[in-house]
Write a protein that holds these residues in place. Structure first.
Motif, mmCIF file in Angstrom:
data_model
loop_
_atom_site.group_PDB
_atom_site.id
_atom_site.type_symbol
_atom_site.label_atom_id
_atom_site.label_comp_id
_atom_site.label_asym_id
_atom_site.label_seq_id
_atom_site.Cartn_x
_atom_site.Cartn_y
_atom_site.Cartn_z
ATOM 1 N N SER A 1 -13.082 -25.727 25.937
ATOM 2 C CA SER A 1 -14.041 -26.246 24.959
ATOM 3 C C SER A 1 -13.600 -27.587 24.394
ATOM 4 O O SER A 1 -14.263 -28.123 23.512
ATOM 5 C CB SER A 1 -14.224 -25.248 23.816
ATOM 6 O OG SER A 1 -13.033 -25.138 23.072
ATOM 7 N N THR B 1 -8.278 -24.522 23.058
ATOM 8 C CA THR B 1 -8.855 -23.946 24.274
ATOM 9 C C THR B 1 -9.317 -25.077 25.189
ATOM 10 O O THR B 1 -10.163 -25.890 24.811
ATOM 11 C CB THR B 1 -10.054 -23.043 23.931
ATOM 12 O OG1 THR B 1 -10.834 -23.674 22.923
ATOM 13 C CG2 THR B 1 -9.587 -21.699 23.427
ATOM 14 N N LEU C 1 -14.560 -7.887 28.275
ATOM 15 C CA LEU C 1 -15.390 -8.433 27.204
ATOM 16 C C LEU C 1 -15.439 -9.961 27.173
ATOM 17 O O LEU C 1 -15.438 -10.569 26.123
ATOM 18 C CB LEU C 1 -14.944 -7.876 25.850
ATOM 19 C CG LEU C 1 -15.183 -6.376 25.717
ATOM 20 C CD1 LEU C 1 -14.517 -5.827 24.456
ATOM 21 C CD2 LEU C 1 -16.682 -6.076 25.664
ATOM 22 N N VAL D 1 -17.636 -20.737 24.947
ATOM 23 C CA VAL D 1 -17.582 -19.888 23.758
ATOM 24 C C VAL D 1 -16.163 -19.672 23.251
ATOM 25 O O VAL D 1 -15.956 -19.202 22.141
ATOM 26 C CB VAL D 1 -18.248 -18.525 24.010
ATOM 27 C CG1 VAL D 1 -19.750 -18.695 24.123
ATOM 28 C CG2 VAL D 1 -17.687 -17.844 25.246
ATOM 29 N N GLY D 2 -15.186 -19.987 24.076
ATOM 30 C CA GLY D 2 -13.798 -19.880 23.603
ATOM 31 C C GLY D 2 -13.391 -18.477 23.215
ATOM 32 O O GLY D 2 -12.641 -18.278 22.261
ATOM 33 N N ALA D 3 -13.856 -17.488 23.929
ATOM 34 C CA ALA D 3 -13.619 -16.107 23.514
ATOM 35 C C ALA D 3 -12.349 -15.497 24.095
ATOM 36 O O ALA D 3 -11.624 -14.809 23.402
ATOM 37 C CB ALA D 3 -14.824 -15.244 23.881
ATOM 38 N N CYS D 4 -12.110 -15.732 25.378
ATOM 39 C CA CYS D 4 -11.005 -14.989 25.995
ATOM 40 C C CYS D 4 -9.651 -15.557 25.631
ATOM 41 O O CYS D 4 -8.664 -14.849 25.646
ATOM 42 C CB CYS D 4 -11.180 -14.920 27.505
ATOM 43 S SG CYS D 4 -10.783 -16.478 28.340
ATOM 44 N N ARG D 5 -9.574 -16.822 25.319
ATOM 45 C CA ARG D 5 -8.351 -17.508 24.893
ATOM 46 C C ARG D 5 -7.343 -17.693 26.019
ATOM 47 O O ARG D 5 -6.167 -17.920 25.776
ATOM 48 C CB ARG D 5 -7.679 -16.790 23.709
ATOM 49 C CG ARG D 5 -8.620 -16.299 22.642
ATOM 50 C CD ARG D 5 -9.485 -17.348 22.045
ATOM 51 N NE ARG D 5 -8.789 -18.313 21.195
ATOM 52 C CZ ARG D 5 -9.362 -19.404 20.703
ATOM 53 N NH1 ARG D 5 -10.633 -19.651 20.974
ATOM 54 N NH2 ARG D 5 -8.688 -20.242 19.949
ATOM 55 N N TYR E 1 -17.909 -11.385 28.051
ATOM 56 C CA TYR E 1 -19.364 -11.410 27.876
ATOM 57 C C TYR E 1 -20.129 -12.462 28.674
ATOM 58 O O TYR E 1 -21.160 -12.963 28.276
ATOM 59 C CB TYR E 1 -19.780 -11.295 26.414
ATOM 60 C CG TYR E 1 -19.679 -12.441 25.445
ATOM 61 C CD1 TYR E 1 -20.852 -12.986 24.911
ATOM 62 C CD2 TYR E 1 -18.470 -12.923 25.017
ATOM 63 C CE1 TYR E 1 -20.799 -14.003 23.987
ATOM 64 C CE2 TYR E 1 -18.403 -13.946 24.089
ATOM 65 C CZ TYR E 1 -19.581 -14.485 23.579
ATOM 66 O OH TYR E 1 -19.532 -15.490 22.662
#
Ligand SMILES: Cc1cc2nc3c(=O)[nH]c(=O)nc-3n(C[C@H](O)[C@H](O)[C@H](O)COP(=O)(O)O)c2cc1C
Ligand code: SF4
Ligand code: FES
Lengths: 237, 673, 438
Positions: B71, B68, B157, B50-54, B159
């Motif tokens: 991904s 990232t 977060l 999901v590439g959210a935390c970076r 997630y």
């Protein structure tokens, strides 16, 4: 609704997809949701329209409202809570005591940059003050509503009015209470485009355009082939 | 569905050329060059990145922005940098951002010492934080469910937990609420997160935000030991890590075996074990004396049991239950057959099936694997409810549907018999790779044989024997049901599904479990050994067994805990080992031989079961020829023809499917040339 | 000379109805397009070099050409979320000439061989949604939508979808998630929507203005259209001017005219006695420019060269009556509130920035904090999942760089007042009130 400090109530059961046999869903709501679901290749797309409809009926996205939507959509209420709390127009806080269930007036005062440059923050404070003690109104500071040309402005049940003065507030609230057109002279609907080269002739100021500046909430239904246009929100008041 | 074939490519990372499978994500590809790229949100078990935390930003030559690593799929010739100043600045920035709101309460955090955030902060963080604003504070910890506590202050977060609930377990109970910096992990309106696989989120959480309530503050990472084992609470036989301290199992965690559990555990497997510690265990042999069960010495219990068995002789029956190992099963059946001349041993709950059917159903050419379930075009689930029968398979089926478009068709035994053709057409419509997942109960009852034949007919119709990735997959009733059968714990078969050895013969058939009960009730049998078997578990059999045990002269049981039935009927009880104490092997439903190793010492005077069986046999004048657990395993590998040559080393930590070994050719079935 | 393609006689009474729109020649571009092959229509779009009007400025024709060809399940989504602060151009079109947009959608769908389309309109545009819904129903009744459009063999369904208030849903992938009924979190790119968008299918996403321009392009020909404007920014553009100008509103300009002309000649400039202090050339996400930049031509390339961007074409003018800190605070708060929360730098960086600004205002900050704040902006830029984080960091970074002295003075003054700094917004309010009263 849940919050940062919410602890699970271990006396409750897990919230799975509600059982249609035990979940009462008002017929009107069920039909609206089912009609929405039919519009999309994937029924989940109807989440926002369904929540709009439930909010219209219940006054807010209450746990009960979410359960009803979840039941019709065959999803968990948690997945709808996730959606409802994401969007500013979906109310997930209960209304104050004494508030009517349906038809509370939503007054969104834009306090973003262009309106603020024209005094929107003071306007917002004054608006809040003016509705103190009247649970019939939800007054919220909103991000840019896309009407900086009438700054400072507000949306009253979807009707854009501006530029507003502090002095306009009593009339604005009265109009809303009485179900009248809100500050007709200040409605965005009547404004001509600013570009002087746009219109080749002098057109009259707009009379509020099609039927009436009413709820887009019903837009979904109107959009359906053969769908009758339901009465606007005014009728519900 | 054909599984992706991967070719190897080479790329450059931090100046070194490294080989890696094409299209793996950079963070995984980097490992092939011993480069670690830090991650928080990336967890391939959860599905697409999901590439959210970076956290995993890296520099790729030819791409202006940092990318990232979680991904970005590696391509041939790619040039990647993870140690440039730009990358380091970004990594430090992300850690600093994450710590903006993360409390520095590591000393009192359960995750301390095994916390990715802690490790990454030390390894890649800025060393100092320039954030001087007050941090947010919330009430903590709070119950999220009876088993899980949540500390929202610590949540970063990523997630992962929410993605697990939505994309893996698909229970959709755990969600994110609100938006932006206000976002938090939530359930609906204060309901608990109560779902069959909920405990997995504890392990997924890379910080101390989600912790196990039973395990909270029970131990610190530096004073625990970790032992690999296999859960025997159901036939799924998930691989587990046991957290051990002071000879007690405090925690059960996944031991990622993609061929078995896919890296997940069900809540029963995760939380039931520690609870067993708390339950009163039988730790010394018990003997009925003057109507009462009393603790006695092993010598006394063994001699009493041997004497009673000696008296009953060929009128003895024995039943092996779910968690009994292959070795224990083998020794038990030898004790009956050779020591007592009794052919009455069984391990099946579904009644006796003719040997040729057993063999046909277990035909190595027809056996599907658990992973086949995921990649098949279609799965026919017959008379089986995965969530209760082999819990973890529920997740595998969901994964197949979600990620590979698996079509699931469910059918009852009757539908299989009556509508076989129709079902076959439906299945072939989805594609040729079909896995038939069926439960042992399909073969129970008066129609059992017909159902088994219908199953074989279905396999024939779909041509499953000739198709890779297709086949039958049976969920037995007992956790080690497959192993026990292969070890010969059947009334009509010897080890390796050979013809039933003496004393069984054409004139003397062995009795299955039901017939043993009937025999006891009618006085034809007088003694029974219940090895970790609870015949009362199935309610429909209760009455028959009450009559049987009421009438039996001698009831000998191996049990870990005392229950009312044992209280009422047992004459001798030997303390049974829990799986964490055992040494031996099991066979997974798809033929994977797995190994149990003792993780904790057995409590009190509990004795290894193989040993007490050897002693019991010896008291009856039979030398089983086993002096250690290892020798028991070696004996097993010797007598089961299709296990020939197997060693414990070969089984190792991940197990080995016997069908994939050369010795599989010795399976007793005619293979078409 | 001006060429009003979109706003021409836009206030003609009844234009939102099919009858008036058709009387004015509406849907003739569609008739023309339907007689052409999809490839030929696409060629016209490509020839026009029309750049997307939603913010990113990507060439529309190119985007259509990225779609896989052939009759697979593809989608067209019109982005009518219009939530970029200062932007209200799409609204003008939606409420006054909805059929122009519908016609554009049908032509674009034809070019992309798409049979399902959606308009995602921001939830706050309730009245506009009503008008649009009515127009869609009319168009359908007239056979412009639905099966076998005007007997051409092409079909297109069009569903109007209302949002519910979230800026991030203007970001194309956030929009897709929202349209799928989820939280409007942006997705990782790649895959890009043209390959894998709505319901995993190839998806063309364009802004309202972009699509509404399509009929004009079909009518006049792509090459002719490309002659308007400047080489890398062809055509005309709607510009929403707001803030401290005397005639705020929408103007249609030819791209490439001097910005000064828009701000002063068209919008009347700041009230008498006041001068431009700074201006956002493309919505609040654009780095601020100052009075020194007023002569920069208003087009994509020139704005980028000047260190900012044309964005959505929303010019917000701030005059010298307003403390710059108030502007920074408004901007930062907006992005903090609108960050979806999915990625770390955006979620935490916007939050942290607001806190630092508050400290500056309350006299608890030192000049070193400005350095930290500047570095936090740098740490956000380029490191986020989508560009919402950058959209705060770029203007805030530009404000720190260009107005450092004023910020330091503000900080100093607040410290001297003993830390009892006023709430920034109320100062802004007072200042602005003054400006309006003047
Ligand atoms: C945070 C953010 C908000 C956006 N909001 C909008 C918007 O409200 N309307 C819009 O058309 N494009 C918006 N965009 C741009 C879209 O992502 C996308 O580029 C655009 O809709 C494509 O259409 P176009 O090529 O016609 O401009 C936004 C982008 C970002 C990053
Ligand atoms: S609770 Fe843990 S797993 Fe869940 S989002 Fe927070 S940090 Fe991630
Ligand atoms: S806003 Fe969250 S990643 Fe862009």
């Amino acid at each position: 609704m849940s919050g940062w400090d919410t602890q699970a109530d271990l006396g409750k059961e897990a919230a799975t997809i509600p059982d249609p046999a035990t979940t009462q869903v008002p017929q009107e709501l069920r039909e609206q949701i089912e009609a929405s679901m039919a519009l999309y290749p994937d029924r989940h797309s109807a989440a926002i329209p369904a929540l709009h409809a439930a909010q219209e009926l219940h006054g807010w996205c209450s746990p009960q409202a979410l359960e009803q939507v979840a039941c019709v959509m065959r999803v968990t209420p948690a997945s709808l809570e996730a959606v409802a709390t994401f969007y500013d127009m979906l109310e997930t806080e209960p209304p104050p005591p004494g508030a009517p269930q349906r038809g509370r007036h939503a007054v969104y005062v834009c306090t973003n940059i262009s309106c603020s440059l024209h005094g929107a923050d003071a306007l917002y404070d004054a608006m809040r003050e003016a509705v103190t003690g009247d649970p019939g109104f939800i007054v919220r500071a909103f991000e840019c509503l896309g009407a900086c040309d009438i700054a400072p402005m507000a949306s009253v049940d979807g009707v854009y009015v501006g530029p507003l003065d502090r002095d306009d507030i009593p009339q604005l609230l009265d109009d809303a209470r009485a179900g009248r057109e809100i500050l007709p002279a200040k409605q965005l609907a009547r404004r001509l485009v600013a570009d002087p080269q746009a219109n080749s002739q002098a057109f009259p100021e707009h009379d509020a355009q099609p039927p009436r500046p009413l709820a887009g909430r019903q837009a979904m239904a109107a959009e359906q082939p053969g769908g009758a246009r339901p009465a606007g929100r005014g009728g519900a008041r | 569905m054909p599984r992706p074939q991967q070719r190897t490519i080479s790329f450059t990372i931090d100046g070194r050329e490294v080989q890696a499978p094409e299209n793996t994500m950079l963070v995984d590809a980097a490992k092939h060059g011993d480069v670690e790229i830090p991650v928080f949100c990336y967890e391939p078990k959860l599905g697409q990145p999901v590439g959210a935390c970076r956290m995993c930003l890296v520099e790729i030559e030819g791409i202006p922005k940092l990318q990232t690593g979680c991904s970005t799929a590696v391509k041939d010739g790619m040039v990647v940098h993870t140690e440039t100043e730009r990358v380091k600045t970004a990594q430090r920035a992300v850690v600093e951002f994450l710590l903006v709101n993360h409390p520095l309460d590591c000393p009192v955090c359960d995750k301390g010492g095994e916390c990715p955030l802690q490790d990454i902060t030390f390894g890649w963080g800025p060393g100092i934080s320039r954030f001087i604003e007050p941090k947010r504070h919330f009430v903590k910890p709070l119950a999220l469910s009876p088993r899980i506590a949540i500390d929202r202050e610590r949540c970063i977060l990523c997630y992962r937990c929410v993605r697990f609930s939505q994309d893996v377990a698909e229970d959709d109970q755990l969600v994110l609420a609100e938006r932006g910096a206000e976002t938090f992990v939530s359930t609906f309106d204060g309901h608990p997160y109560d779902a069959p696989f909920s405990g997995n989120i504890i392990e997924l959480c890379p910080v101390g935000a989600l912790t196990s309530r039973p395990y909270r503050f029970a131990a610190r990472p530096w004073d625990i030991e970790d032992a690999g084992s296999v859960c025997t609470l159901c036939p799924a036989q998930c691989n587990v890590h046991l957290t051990v301290r002071d000879e007690r199992v405090l925690r059960v965690q996944v031991r990622d075996n993609a061929d078995v559990d896919d890296g997940w555990l069900c809540d029963r497997g995760r939380f039931a074990y520690p609870a067993l510690n708390g339950r009163p265990r039988i730790t010394r042999p018990l003997l009925r004396d003057g109507g009462q069960l009393r603790e006695v010495s092993w010598e006394r219990a063994l001699s009493e049991a041997a004497a009673a068995l000696g008296r009953a002789g060929e009128q003895t029956g024995a039943i092996a239950g779910g968690p009994v190992t292959n070795e224990e099963g083998l020794l038990l059946s030898r004790l009956l057959r050779e020591g007592l001349s009794s052919p009455h041993v069984d391990s099946r709950a579904a009644g006796t099936l003719p040997l040729d059917l057993h063999r046909a159903l277990g035909d190595p050419a027809l056996q599907a694997t658990v992973s086949d379930l995921e990649f098949a075009h279609a799965a026919l689930v017959v008379a089986c409810d995965p969530i209760t029968d082999a819990t973890i398979l529920d997740l595998r089926l969901r994964k197949g549907v979600r990620r590979h478009g698996l079509t699931i068709v469910q059918a009852t035994a009757e539908e299989l018999r009556v509508r076989g053709e129709e079902l076959a057409a439906q299945l072939s419509g989805a594609g040729e790779e079909v896995v038939v997942l069926w439960h042992e109960r399909l073969t129970a009852g008066p129609e059992g044989i017909a159902s088994a034949q219908a199953l074989l007919a279905m396999a024939q119709r779909l041509g499953l024997a000739g198709i890779d990735g297709a086949g039958l997959l049976e969920v037995p009733s007992a956790a080690n049901g497959r192993g026990l059968r292969e070890a010969g714990v059947l009334p009509n078969a010897g080890p390796g599904l050979s013809e039933a050895p003496p004393p069984a013969g054409p004139s003397r058939e062995g009795r299955g479990a039901d017939a043993i009960a009937a025999g006891l009730a009618e006085g034809e049998l007088s003694a029974v050994i219940l090895m970790e078997a609870d015949p009362f578990l199935r309610r429909s059999r209760r009455e028959a067994w009450e009559r049987a045990l009421g009438r039996a002269t001698t009831v000998i049981a191996y049990a870990a805990n005392l229950n009312d039935d044992l209280h009422a009927y047992a004459d001798v009880i030997f303390p049974a080992q829990a799986y964490a104490e055992k040494e031996g092997t099991l066979v997974h439903p798809d033929g994977r031989i797995q190994r149990l190793r003792p993780a904790v010492a057995q409590p009190g005077q509990t004795r290894a079961q193989w040993l007490s069986l050897v002693q019991l046999a010896s008291a009856l004048g039979l030398d089983l020829g086993v002096r250690s657990a290892l020798e028991a395993s070696e004996q097993l590998f010797d007598v089961v023809a299709f296990y020939a040559g197997l060693t414990l080393e070969e089984i190792g930590g991940k197990g080995v499917r016997w069908q994939e070994r050369d010795a599989a050719g010795a399976y007793p079935i005619e293979q078409p040339a | 000379m001006s060429q009003q393609l979109l706003l021409k006689d836009i206030d003609e009474p009844g234009l939102s109805t099919l009858a008036v729109y058709e009387r004015r020649g509406g849907y003739s571009a569609l008739r023309k397009a339907l007689k052409m092959s999809p490839a030929d229509v696409l060629a016209q779009l490509e020839a026009s070099a029309l750049r997307g009007r939603g913010g990113a400025g990507f060439q529309m024709g190119k985007k259509v050409s990225f779609l896989p060809r052939g009759p697979i399940e593809k989608y067209l989504v019109c982005n009518a979320d219009e939530s970029e602060p200062g932007t209200f151009k799409d609204r003008e079109l939606l409420q006054k000439t909805p059929h122009m947009l519908i016609e554009g959608i049908i032509i674009a769908a034809h070019a992309g061989e798409i049979e399902r389309s959606f308009i995602y309109i921001r939830g706050e545009y309730e009245w506009q949604a009503d008008i649009l819904a009515t127009a869609i129903a009319e168009a359908r009744a007239a056979g412009y939508l639905g099966e076998n459009i005007l007997g051409s063999g092409h079909s297109l369904s069009l569903v109007l979808h209302r949002g519910a208030g979230a800026y991030i849903c203007g970001e194309e992938t956030g929009l897709l998630d929202s349209l799928e009924g989820k939280r409007g979190n942006p997705r990782l790119k790649p895959p890009f929507p043209a390959n894998q968008g709505l319901y995993q299918g190839p998806t063309l996403i364009n802004n309202v203005e972009t699509l509404a321009t399509v009929p004009a392009i079909m009518a006049m020909g792509g090459e002719q259209y490309a002659k308007l404007g400047v080489e890398t920014s062809t055509g005309t553009k709607l510009v929403s001017v707001s803030g401290h100008v005397q005639r705020p509103g929408n103007y249609e300009i030819e791209l490439g005219i001097p910005s000064r002309e828009i701000i002063y000649e068209l919008a009347g400039g700041p009230p008498p006695g006041h001068a431009v202090k700074c201006w956002f050339p493309g919505g609040s996400s654009a780095p601020v420019l100052t009075a020194a930049d007023l002569d920069v031509p208003y087009d994509f390339e020139s704005m980028a060269k000047a260190g900012s961007m044309l964005g959505s074409g929303a010019i917000i003018v701030v005059d010298d009556s307003t403390p710059i800190l108030d502007v920074a605070m408004k901007v930062a708060r907006f992005y903090r509130h609108e960050s979806c929360g999915k990625c770390t730098p955006c979620r935490e960086g916007t939050n942290w920035t607001v806190k630092m600004l508050q400290r500056i205002d309350s006299g608890e900050a030192t000049p070193m904090d400005l350095d930290i704040m500047a570095s936090v902006q740098e740490h956000i830029i380029g490191n986020c999942l989508c560009v919402l984080g950058d959209a705060m960091a770029m203007p805030i970074g530009s404000i720190i760089a260009k107005f450092r002295e004023e910020l330091e003075a503000h900080m100093e003054a607040a410290r001297e007042r003993g830390g009892a700094g006023e709430h920034a917004a109320s100062q802004l309010a007072l200042a602005a009130q003054g400006a309006r009263d003047a």
